[in-house]
Structures are given as C-alpha cells and as structure tokens.
Write an enzyme that holds these catalytic residues in place. Structure first.
Site, PDB file in Angstrom:
ATOM      1  N   GLY A   9      10.016 -12.392  12.107  1.00 23.93           N
ATOM      2  CA  GLY A   9       7.982 -11.231  12.465  1.00 23.93           C
ATOM      3  C   GLY A   9       7.337 -11.358  11.054  1.00 23.93           C
ATOM      4  O   GLY A   9       8.027 -11.785  10.122  1.00 23.93           O
TER       5      GLY A   9
ATOM      6  N   GLN B 178       5.953  -8.629   9.539  1.00 19.69           N
ATOM      7  CA  GLN B 178       6.255  -8.328   8.698  1.00 19.69           C
ATOM      8  C   GLN B 178       7.285  -8.215   7.626  1.00 19.69           C
ATOM      9  O   GLN B 178       7.674  -8.109   6.617  1.00 19.69           O
ATOM     10  CB  GLN B 178       6.275  -6.364   9.069  1.00 19.69           C
ATOM     11  CG  GLN B 178       4.859  -6.513   9.212  1.00 19.69           C
ATOM     12  CD  GLN B 178       3.504  -5.855   8.141  1.00 19.69           C
ATOM     13  OE1 GLN B 178       3.803  -5.830   6.745  1.00 19.69           O
ATOM     14  NE2 GLN B 178       3.019  -5.813   8.425  1.00 19.69           N
TER      15      GLN B 178
ATOM     16  N   LYS C  53      17.194 -16.590  18.391  1.00 18.89           N
ATOM     17  CA  LYS C  53      16.635 -17.797  17.397  1.00 18.89           C
ATOM     18  C   LYS C  53      18.116 -17.950  16.091  1.00 18.89           C
ATOM     19  O   LYS C  53      18.134 -18.443  15.451  1.00 18.89           O
ATOM     20  CB  LYS C  53      15.507 -17.359  16.345  1.00 18.89           C
ATOM     21  CG  LYS C  53      14.435 -17.765  17.101  1.00 18.89           C
ATOM     22  CD  LYS C  53      13.151 -18.317  16.506  1.00 18.89           C
ATOM     23  CE  LYS C  53      11.778 -18.319  17.246  1.00 18.89           C
ATOM     24  NZ  LYS C  53      10.553 -17.669  16.786  1.00 18.89           N
TER      25      LYS C  53
ATOM     26  N   ILE D  58      11.884   1.057   9.214  1.00 21.23           N
ATOM     27  CA  ILE D  58      10.095   1.322   8.614  1.00 21.23           C
ATOM     28  C   ILE D  58       8.694   1.629   9.597  1.00 21.23           C
ATOM     29  O   ILE D  58       8.516   1.942   9.075  1.00 21.23           O
ATOM     30  CB  ILE D  58      10.082  -0.535   7.882  1.00 21.23           C
ATOM     31  CG1 ILE D  58      11.218  -0.229   7.000  1.00 21.23           C
ATOM     32  CG2 ILE D  58       8.667  -0.666   6.946  1.00 21.23           C
ATOM     33  CD1 ILE D  58      11.292   0.118   5.755  1.00 21.23           C
ATOM     34  N   THR D  59      10.011   0.682  10.011  1.00 20.00           N
ATOM     35  CA  THR D  59       8.624   1.688  11.564  1.00 20.00           C
ATOM     36  C   THR D  59       8.182   2.712  12.044  1.00 20.00           C
ATOM     37  O   THR D  59       9.184   3.498  11.825  1.00 20.00           O
ATOM     38  CB  THR D  59       9.230   0.232  12.953  1.00 20.00           C
ATOM     39  OG1 THR D  59       9.645  -0.644  12.955  1.00 20.00           O
ATOM     40  CG2 THR D  59       7.921   0.103  13.968  1.00 20.00           C
ATOM     41  N   GLU D  60       6.484   2.665  11.890  1.00 22.42           N
ATOM     42  CA  GLU D  60       6.197   3.940  12.704  1.00 22.42           C
ATOM     43  C   GLU D  60       5.573   3.571  13.988  1.00 22.42           C
ATOM     44  O   GLU D  60       5.986   3.190  14.795  1.00 22.42           O
ATOM     45  CB  GLU D  60       4.995   3.996  11.680  1.00 22.42           C
ATOM     46  CG  GLU D  60       3.713   3.536  11.793  1.00 22.42           C
ATOM     47  CD  GLU D  60       2.503   3.826  11.010  1.00 22.42           C
ATOM     48  OE1 GLU D  60       2.344   5.077  10.649  1.00 22.42           O
ATOM     49  OE2 GLU D  60       2.077   2.809  10.385  1.00 22.42           O
TER      50      GLU D  60
ATOM     51  N   TYR E 276       4.245   5.375  -3.834  1.00 18.09           N
ATOM     52  CA  TYR E 276       4.340   4.499  -5.391  1.00 18.09           C
ATOM     53  C   TYR E 276       3.013   4.450  -6.490  1.00 18.09           C
ATOM     54  O   TYR E 276       3.005   4.998  -7.434  1.00 18.09           O
ATOM     55  CB  TYR E 276       2.904   3.294  -4.531  1.00 18.09           C
ATOM     56  CG  TYR E 276       3.928   2.713  -2.925  1.00 18.09           C
ATOM     57  CD1 TYR E 276       4.988   2.963  -2.789  1.00 18.09           C
ATOM     58  CD2 TYR E 276       2.557   2.058  -1.875  1.00 18.09           C
ATOM     59  CE1 TYR E 276       5.582   2.705  -1.731  1.00 18.09           C
ATOM     60  CE2 TYR E 276       3.536   1.419  -0.988  1.00 18.09           C
ATOM     61  CZ  TYR E 276       4.408   1.368  -0.816  1.00 18.09           C
ATOM     62  OH  TYR E 276       5.371   1.434   1.026  1.00 18.09           O
TER      63      TYR E 276
ATOM     64  N   GLU F  18       4.051  17.264   1.268  1.00 22.83           N
ATOM     65  CA  GLU F  18       2.900  17.114   1.916  1.00 22.83           C
ATOM     66  C   GLU F  18       2.832  18.863   3.038  1.00 22.83           C
ATOM     67  O   GLU F  18       3.882  19.062   2.897  1.00 22.83           O
ATOM     68  CB  GLU F  18       2.497  16.033   2.401  1.00 22.83           C
ATOM     69  CG  GLU F  18       3.138  15.521   3.921  1.00 22.83           C
ATOM     70  CD  GLU F  18       2.847  13.733   4.203  1.00 22.83           C
ATOM     71  OE1 GLU F  18       2.664  13.550   2.810  1.00 22.83           O
ATOM     72  OE2 GLU F  18       2.956  13.822   4.980  1.00 22.83           O
TER      73      GLU F  18
ATOM     74  N   HIS G 176      -0.400  11.745   9.018  1.00 20.64           N
ATOM     75  CA  HIS G 176       1.595  12.342   9.565  1.00 20.64           C
ATOM     76  C   HIS G 176       1.197  12.633  10.498  1.00 20.64           C
ATOM     77  O   HIS G 176       0.484  13.874  10.449  1.00 20.64           O
ATOM     78  CB  HIS G 176       1.732  12.202   8.290  1.00 20.64           C
ATOM     79  CG  HIS G 176       2.111  11.404   7.139  1.00 20.64           C
ATOM     80  ND1 HIS G 176       2.477  11.618   5.788  1.00 20.64           N
ATOM     81  CD2 HIS G 176       2.103   9.906   7.126  1.00 20.64           C
ATOM     82  CE1 HIS G 176       2.542  10.380   4.654  1.00 20.64           C
ATOM     83  NE2 HIS G 176       2.975   9.346   5.923  1.00 20.64           N
TER      84      HIS G 176
END
Lengths: 385, 298
Positions: free
Chosen positions: B30, B32, B55, B108-110, B171, B221, B259
């Site tokens: 994919g 990403q 594949k 990782i997916t949201e 980050y 947060e 979020h």
C-alpha cells in the site's frame, strides 16, 4: 468523513424494532396535514414529538400530547414553528400516547478503561438522570458486563428482583436490557439509552424514547446510516464541508485561523496561541498524511468562514509530507485570494522540499513552533506587540 | 494491562524494540505501508518483508512479499508486525498476526471501529502479546530501530523515556529534546483513541524497570482519565523523575478536539484536573513544550 454519532429518536427506534424491543406505534411526519392523517391511523390521543438532537424536549415544549384532531393541528404547528440546535424543527414523530404507571431508566456504554459494558438502571426514570445521580445516587444501580459476555436475561432478572420489580415486568425488562447489550456489539453503538422505559396501565414494558450514539468509525459496516436524517441536522456549513473533506473542524471564538496536522499538535498550538495573548478562531486538523488537495480545501473552508486576521499553519510532518502541505498552501493562496498574513511552520518529513516550494512562491517558513506562534499573534494584532 | 513475570518483562524491554528485532509490515504494497517500510529500513530497522494476500512470492523495493503472516514469520524469523491497512481490514489483520504468534503488534491505522478495537485488544491480552495502538505513531528506539511513522531525524539516543497519547505532539517534544541535547531511550506513542491496547501505566512500568531509562516524559491530553490513573500509578510505583505536559487547556467542554479521546465530559478529563493530579504526585508539568528540557534538568 461522515460524522453521525447521536441519532434521532425515530432512527434509534427503528434499530430497536429490528431487535424486537417493545414500542408503541408511531409515524414520522413533516407537516400538520400528515400529522392529522397519522393521528387518525394511530387513534387519539397521540404524542407529538419534535425530532431533534438535543435532550430535555419535554421541558422545552418540544413534546406535547394531543387529545383531539384540533389539538393535533395546533400542537404540530406550534412545534414546527420552534427551533432547536439553531435550526427549525422539520420532522415530528406522531406516537400513540401511553397511560404511564411507572417510568424507568436504562443506559449502557463501553467503559473506555476496562472495555466492560457498563449498564445503568434506575426504577426512577423520566427525569434528567444527571439530577437523579446527584440528588439520589442510590436510586441508580450499575451492572458490569465483562467483555464478550453478551449476558443472558436471567442475570438481569436476579438484579431486577432485588430492586423490587414485579414478576410480570421482570421478564420483559431483563430481555430488553440484555438485547441492548447485544446491540452495542452488533450495531457498533457507543451508547444505548431508554429514558423513559415505561410500564403502562396494562402492565406492559415499552421503550418510549431512544437515545443512541453510533460509532462513526464503523460506518463501513452500516452504510445505511449515511442516509440518516440526523447526519444532515448536525453541523454548521463549515463543519459539514470540513467533514466531507475528511477534516476535523471546531468553531472557536477568536480571530486566528489555525491549521494543524494532528489533533494533539492542534490542541497544543491553540494553548500556545492563548499563552502568547492571541485567540484561535477555529481548530482545523487535516490529520495525518494529508494531500495537497486536503490542505487547500481546509484553507478554503477557513477563508469562507471568515472573521480571520491571520492564519497559522503548524505542520510537523510524520506521516504527512511537507511538500504536499506546501503545495496545498500555494494552491489555496492562488485560488482563494488569501489576503491576510499567512504564518507557516514546517518541520519533519520532506521538510526541505516543502520549504523550497514555499520560498519559490515568496512565502517564508518557520522551523520553530513558538516563534511562528508569537509571530501569528503579533500579525493578528496588525503587527503590533 | 496484563501482568507478566518480571523476567519476561526484562527480556522484552530495552523498551520493546531493538536493532535486532525483525519486523514485517502488513499492507506493505500500500501507499503508506511501502513509504514507511522504506523509512523504517533507512533508519536501521530490520524490515524483513511484508504481507499482501495474493502477492506472495513477489518483491517490492527489495522487500519480500508473503501471502500470510505465518509464512512471513517462518521464513524470516520476524517477531514484530506493524499494520498499515485501512480501518475496515484492521481487525482481520490483527487477528491473523496474533494467531500466527507475533510477539509485538503495532497498529498505526486510525478510525478503527471501537468494537473492533475492543475485540482485538481482548485477544491480544489473552495471547499475552505486546500491542501498541491503534491510531498511534508507534515506537522508536533512537539509534537502533523504529516501528511506525515517527520521523527518524528528530530523535537522538539517550536516557529519557517518552510516552505520549498524541502523534505530532510527540514529534514536537522529541525534536525539542534533541535540540536541547537531551537524548531518548525509547519513545512509545500509545495513540489518541479512548480504546487502546497499551496505556500510560504499562509504558511507565516498562520505563521504571528499564536500566536504559533514567527520566520519563509523559505527554497527555484532555479527555478520559488515563492521566489521572497514571498519576496514581506514579505515586505508588515510579521512582524515576517524571516531567508531564497536557494539551488542550483551551478546549471547550463537550467539544471533541480531533482525537476521539480528547473530549471533556463533566468534570472528568479537563486539562486543569490532569495537571493537578500529576503535580500532586510530584510530576513537574510544563506549561509550554519548550520548558520540558529544562524541567528534566532540574
């Protein structure tokens, strides 16, 4: 991305019907004529109920009982002339009126810490449950249903008998509660609530209202929800456009437009804007991995909303590529006539390329977050400190 | 969330990920998946291949592609997997990885449905695997390896463990630490969703036990009560100094700020409440991110 979340009473009841939760007959109408026809089919008296998202409808005059055909017209007209959530009432549910002996309350959700289903039950329903929780906390019982345990009705029968519920009602009540638990899983609900859940003069248990919050992330499993009326009622134009573009947009009160790539960063940026004495006009998050088109669309929506003195773009590229962000900014600047100061901060993935693109078009990029925010606050005051 | 013997935890530590960890990418063909597989490899991570059903047997940009996680693990000796698959496929992908016997799973997916997240997390618990996410930036052990999307050029090896609920904010913190000459042992982004596999407490426990970590930075947060619970845990179990930061002081009650987890309900979850909870157990809370390096020194 479409956001639905809380759905309207009749939409929630349609879900209940699928699971055989007992309801009274009702019809959805949009004008007085339809209301009359509905009341003739259902039989008087009827309840005339505004289909709006905010709660407390009874107190706000958005639910009324009509005993005669004249009253049906009068009440329907009255409610259709009212407003809720900043827009006119457009839909009414006409429903057989019940003779209520007792009002109960049941509500459930997933506990975010434990993942158990938390069921709240009270034999004293009907009123604002937050008030009840404050004034008479012992009237609300909590049952915890561990993950994956869909729970059998017997479990609730034991609990309800302890609370003095009569034999005749224990069986249907227990069935309703265990069905709601099943619905949370199978229908991807965040909250399922019935208040009031009533016992009528014949001793039957009936769900008179529904309050259901759906999980928008599960829309791919329930595509029919995209056509829900609640979806069209929910948002301001800007919020709706932002959603369609896959952006997260929250209206605030200030004058600095704020675009971030990531929600946590957005929140910290808003905090810093206030720290330096400015006020954000909005919270606009393009999320991770935004394309140039998405960034450009975000700026268009922001400009159209208006009320801006300056715009801050704070992008820390992780999954987001900063050359994409820069391309989006240039595109928007050329297309949407952005004539207010544009303060840009770019750090992270493909930063050099992003900075180069901006420079080619005469735009400067900050690397430091605080410097950029101090600058945008200054710009929002016409360049004065 | 689930208890392990002390020995087990020690072995898995250095926290979760080292340069020797062999990693596969689910969804490697994919957009990403491939982009970040390359970024991870560039950083030094042993990305030994990936999966894309149908594949198997092919190669993409030097990565071996397998049909199944099981084949990928058998042929490469991978023990960790990272999922870069659209939300609708995450449940199946995670189930496959867990059933195949993966030891570390990073999602990782949201926008993964809550019921799916709960179901995956319960399965991960049952199989006693380490799982991070969903909707998270992943793990980076500076100078060694990274799983996920944290940019490699903003970290430097050192002794500060970083745990965060946010992606981009992490980050920012990492870069400020690096610029100030403060290196990091490991950074774990636990993700912004209210439902997730690993929370502050589990990572705080790892940092407390990790000999490579001397101090801890915790980025929280608004919304939920994870920070309040972490404060309680710090009081009882954490002896290393902790510096905190809470985003969302300007948030309005009832408004979701991006979020899903960041929504203030009633009196729970406000920035003020979280800051006070942390301060009451001796955590120094930075008002601005830029203060964090200084607070770590004092």
């Amino acid at each position: 991305m479409i956001k639905i979340g809380l759905i309207l009473e009749f939409e929630g009841k349609n879900l209940f019907r699928k699971y055989n939760i007992p309801l009274v007959n009702s019809m959805l109408v949009t004008n007085e004529q339809e209301a009359i026809e509905a009341s003739q089919k259902l039989g008087l008296p009827v309840a005339v109920k505004a289909q709006v998202l905010s709660g407390g409808r009874g107190k706000r005059g958005l639910i009324k009982i009509a005993k005669t055909p004249e009253e049906v017209v009068e009440k329907a007209k009255e409610i259709l002339n009212m407003e809720s959530d900043g827009r006119p009432v457009t839909h009414l549910l006409i429903e057989e009126a019940e003779t209520i002996k007792q009002e109960l309350f049941v509500s459930m959700l997933f506990d975010p810490e434990t993942y158990d289903v938390k069921v709240l039950f009270s034999p004293k329903g009907g009123i604002d449950i937050e008030t009840l929780a404050k004034e008479e906390p012992e009237a609300i019982e909590t049952f915890i249903i561990p993950f994956g345990d869909r729970s059998y009705p017997y479990y609730f029968m034991y609990k309800l008998k302890e609370r003095g519920i009569q034999s005749k009602q224990v069986v249907p009540l227990a069935r309703i509660i265990s069905t709601l638990v099943k619905m949370l899983y199978d229908e991807d609900l965040q909250l399922a609530e019935i208040n009031p859940l009533v016992i009528n003069d014949k001793g039957e248990v009936i769900a008179l209202d529904s309050r259901v919050v759906t999980d928008d992330d599960a829309l791919f499993k329930h595509p029919e929800r995209k056509n829900y009326l609640s979806e069209t009622l929910r948002h301001t134009k800007a919020e709706k456009e932002a959603e369609e573009a896959g952006l997260s947009f929250v209206d605030l009160d200030g004058d600095i437009g704020m675009l971030s790539c990531g929600a946590g960063m957005g929140m910290a940026t808003a905090d810093l804007i206030e720290y330096f004495g400015g006020e954000p006009r909005n919270f606009l998050d393009v999320g991770g991995g935004a394309s140039p088109e998405k960034v450009s669309e975000a700026l268009r929506i922001m400009m159209e909303e208006g009320g801006l003195k300056a715009i801050l773009i704070n992008a820390f590229g992780g999954i987001t590529r900063l050359d994409d962000v820069a391309k989006g900014i240039i595109d928007a600047k050329e297309k949407y006539n952005i004539n207010i100061p544009l303060v840009i901060r770019l750090t992270g993935t493909n930063q050099e390329e992003g900075v180069r693109i901006l420079k080619e078009h005469g735009l400067k990029a900050y690397l430091d977050m605080e410097e950029s925010i101090e600058d945008v606050v200054k710009e929002s005051r016409g360049g004065q400190n | 969330m689930w208890s392990k013997s002390q020995e087990e935890v020690k072995i898995k530590m250095a926290v979760l990920l080292t340069k020797d960890t062999k990693v596969i990418v689910q969804g490697i063909t994919g957009y990403q998946g491939l982009f970040h597989a390359k970024k991870m490899r560039e950083y030094g991570t042993q990305v030994v291949g990936g999966t894309r059903p149908g594949k198997g047997g092919t190669e993409i940009e030097g990565f071996k592609v397998f049909d199944t996680v099981k084949e990928a693990m058998q042929e490469t000796g991978a023990t960790a997997s990272v999922i870069f698959i659209p939300a609708s496929g995450v449940k199946e992908a995670a189930f496959e990885a867990i059933d195949a016997g993966i030891e570390l799973l990073v999602v990782i997916t949201e926008h993964v449905p809550k019921v799916d997240v709960i179901t995956i997390v319960e399965k991960a618990k049952k199989h006693k695997i380490n799982m991070i996410g969903p909707n998270c930036p992943g793990i980076i052990t500076p100078g060694q390896a990274k799983i996920g999307i944290t940019p490699g050029n903003i970290v430097s090896p050192g002794k500060v463990g970083v745990v965060s609920r946010s992606g981009t904010l992490t980050y920012e913190v990492l870069e400020q630490l690096t610029k100030a000459g403060v290196g990091q042992s490991t950074c774990v982004g636990i993700g912004g969703d209210p439902y997730k596999a690993t929370n502050f407490i589990e990572v705080l426990e790892m940092f407390e036990k990790d000999p490579e970590t001397e101090k801890i930075v915790m980025i929280g947060e608004i919304g939920g009560s994870a920070e309040e619970k972490a404060a309680q845990y710090i009081k009882e179990h954490v002896t290393k100094p902790v510096v905190g930061f809470i985003a969302g002081k300007t948030a309005k009650k009832g408004k979701t700020m991006g979020h899903a987890g960041a929504i203030i309900q009633g009196n729970v979850g406000t920035a003020k409440g979280k800051i006070e909870a942390l301060q009451s157990v001796g955590v120094k809370v930075a008002e601005r991110l830029s203060e964090i390096p200084k607070l770590l020194e004092s």
